[in-house]
Write an enzyme that holds these catalytic residues in place. Structure first.
Site, PDB file in Angstrom:
ATOM      1  N   SER A 218      97.237 -21.217  22.792  1.00 43.39           N
ATOM      2  CA  SER A 218      98.397 -20.749  23.354  1.00 43.39           C
ATOM      3  C   SER A 218      99.647 -21.254  22.902  1.00 43.39           C
ATOM      4  O   SER A 218      99.765 -22.533  22.656  1.00 43.39           O
ATOM      5  CB  SER A 218      98.424 -21.204  25.109  1.00 43.39           C
ATOM      6  N   GLY A 220     102.867 -21.014  23.465  1.00 44.89           N
ATOM      7  CA  GLY A 220     104.276 -20.773  24.185  1.00 44.89           C
ATOM      8  C   GLY A 220     104.756 -19.471  24.448  1.00 44.89           C
ATOM      9  O   GLY A 220     104.147 -18.489  24.562  1.00 44.89           O
ATOM     10  N   ALA A 221     106.098 -19.111  23.813  1.00 45.36           N
ATOM     11  CA  ALA A 221     106.624 -18.045  24.159  1.00 45.36           C
ATOM     12  C   ALA A 221     106.132 -16.944  23.084  1.00 45.36           C
ATOM     13  O   ALA A 221     106.203 -15.727  23.424  1.00 45.36           O
ATOM     14  CB  ALA A 221     108.452 -18.324  23.702  1.00 45.36           C
ATOM     15  N   GLY A 223     103.139 -16.291  22.966  1.00 47.56           N
ATOM     16  CA  GLY A 223     101.576 -15.897  23.549  1.00 47.56           C
ATOM     17  C   GLY A 223     100.622 -16.457  23.139  1.00 47.56           C
ATOM     18  O   GLY A 223     100.392 -17.615  22.645  1.00 47.56           O
ATOM     19  N   ASP A 250      96.750 -23.639  31.786  1.00 52.09           N
ATOM     20  CA  ASP A 250      95.574 -23.563  32.754  1.00 52.09           C
ATOM     21  C   ASP A 250      95.386 -22.001  33.498  1.00 52.09           C
ATOM     22  O   ASP A 250      94.230 -21.794  33.508  1.00 52.09           O
ATOM     23  CB  ASP A 250      95.895 -24.266  34.046  1.00 52.09           C
TER      24      ASP A 250
END
Lengths: 310, 310
Positions: A218, A220-221, A223, A250
């Site tokens: 993951s 962050g911005a 994706g 999560d």
């Protein structure tokens, strides 16, 4: 059912204050309590999506009772298979100040788990595995739990033929990945710490060499990035989002497991994970996802094959 | 026995962190939980001095259970006559950072008390009064309790012939003092707010005209000022003290009641109150008093007659 493991469960408390000023007193205008810890967050999202889900791990003391009460009375049915411990479940306190971009967070250390309590958990975990479609091992280890705990739990899941996802950090991650989990869900920082590389694609490939079958990072911005034997993909919402990233990882785990349980192909798994993650960032309540936004985003997430370079 | 009333009891939580930095995460290195609220603090000091003491007020929810467990298992025997409520007892969180002079404090608002719960409390209070040597009414009112609550409780104590001390602020203080308590224990700020005067002697005389038989004002580093029909005194430690003033006023109340229960004359009551208050400021643990310092200071507090001017 899907099983999630939260060895260091938490009572997450959010305080709203007018303005946080160190060394002064604050009247808290709003108090919100939620059951927390990464595996419990994953379970709540899975339950909201309509899945049968069981949580295990440890809970103790008055705070542990509150966590169990909130789980029992919360929306969505989460089966509680938490193991009692003599110590008290930790609290986390998030202080939210409308003028500030980010919350101020205080994390208690968590109870010390005794060797006997750890053995009781292992027996319960072994008994739960045969009825699990998949298991997610999430979050930090409380004091007293051996650093190789996740490696051991990964091996037991694999021996039972249950798909196992690992989402942790530091040394427990390093040891856990060597036990060959089916899925590893690090964030950019965890992935860089594990592999030494800040290039996510290169780092994900390295994490696979260390034992993970598929890595879903993951970012962050940016994706999600998935690297596994079935292919390489990137999945991202249609535009960058502003909001509270707490719990977004999560929700991504819940999306992956949800789609896995429905035997969806990888691009759909990633679309679901990215949309849930984005809908969590956009929710006004930390760690909850906004269902209308989720459904809207689900059709708009772009999933593209990532260049299989190097 | 001595009865103390804490309508807005609290679970006092202290977090030690390395450095408080707003909008960041903090690992809490030490968590201390204590039963709190002013009347409960007074009771714990009285118990430590060897007095028989009973606490009443309200307690509810998981936090209320923790407060009651801590009272039952704490040092010194405090009899628990708290009335159960449906809401949850508030928490206070103090964040202590060794580099900072003062703690950063977060106060939850407290449970809303229903009219039926308030009636249950009043019945219990009436039943407890006949066996009380003195009663202390301490602290803020939780939501739902009428603003005239202390006025009513003062009148009931007086009707039962029980010496009553009031230690509160704002409108509950304004109404309570008119019901003619035997003792009023405001701090400088509360006294100024009540009377409009920043001259403590003049303000104390004004508070007497409003209904208090004797006023004992706690003036921080300047010690105590007592104004009543038996005389006017000032009591102060031999030198100004540096430390944590949390709970110092509650220790002064305990000192006054303790010496009153032993029928000591006013100068000795004030010496005890000032020494306990100073020993609380000097204690490393907020709200606890340092017994060795208390015993040392008791002989060294200066009590002098205050000029009965104006």
């Amino acid at each position: 059912m899907i099983l999630t493991v939260t060895l260091n469960a938490a009572l997450d408390i959010t305080y709203r204050v007018r303005a946080l000023r160190p060394q002064t007193g604050h009247r808290v205008s709003e108090v919100v309590e939620r059951p927390g810890g990464k595996g419990i967050n994953v379970a709540r999202v899975l339950a909201a999506l309509g899945h049968r889900v069981t949580v295990t791990g440890f809970a103790g003391g008055a705070t542990g009772r509150t966590v169990r009460d909130l789980l029992a009375n919360g929306p969505g049915a989460v089966a509680d298979a938490l193991i009692p411990v003599a110590g008290s479940t930790r609290r986390t306190v998030s202080v939210v100040d409308p003028a500030a971009e980010d919350a101020t967070l205080f994390n208690e250390p968590g109870p010390t788990v005794s060797p006997a309590e750890w053995d009781t958990f292992r027996d319960a975990y072994r008994d739960l595995l045969p009825s699990a479609r998949a298991v997610a091992l999430c979050g930090s280890l409380p004091p007293g739990v051996p650093v190789g705990a996740y490696a051991l739990l990964v091996r037991e899941a694999r021996a039972a033929g249950v798909t196992v996802l690992l989402d942790t950090s530091g040394e427990p991650l390093r040891r856990g990945v060597a036990a060959r989990p089916d899925l590893l869900k690090p964030n950019a920082e965890e992935l860089a710490e594990l592999t030494g590389s800040h290039d996510p694609l290169q780092a994900a490939r390295d994490a696979r060499r260390r034992g993970a079958r598929t890595v879903v990072a993951s970012l962050g911005a940016e994706g999600l990035l998935a690297v596994g034997p079935e292919g390489h993909w990137r999945a991202a919402p249609p535009r960058p989002l502003r909001g509270n990233p707490a719990g977004a990882g999560d929700s991504a785990v819940a999306g992956l497991l949800s789609a896995l349980a429905e035997n969806l192909p990888w691009p759909e798994r990633l679309a679901r994970a990215a949309a849930l993650s984005a809908a969590t960032v956009l929710s006004p309540v930390a760690g909850e996802f906004d269902r209308a936004r989720y459904e809207e985003l689900l059709g708009r997430v772009r999933v593209a094959e990532a260049a299989p370079t190097a």
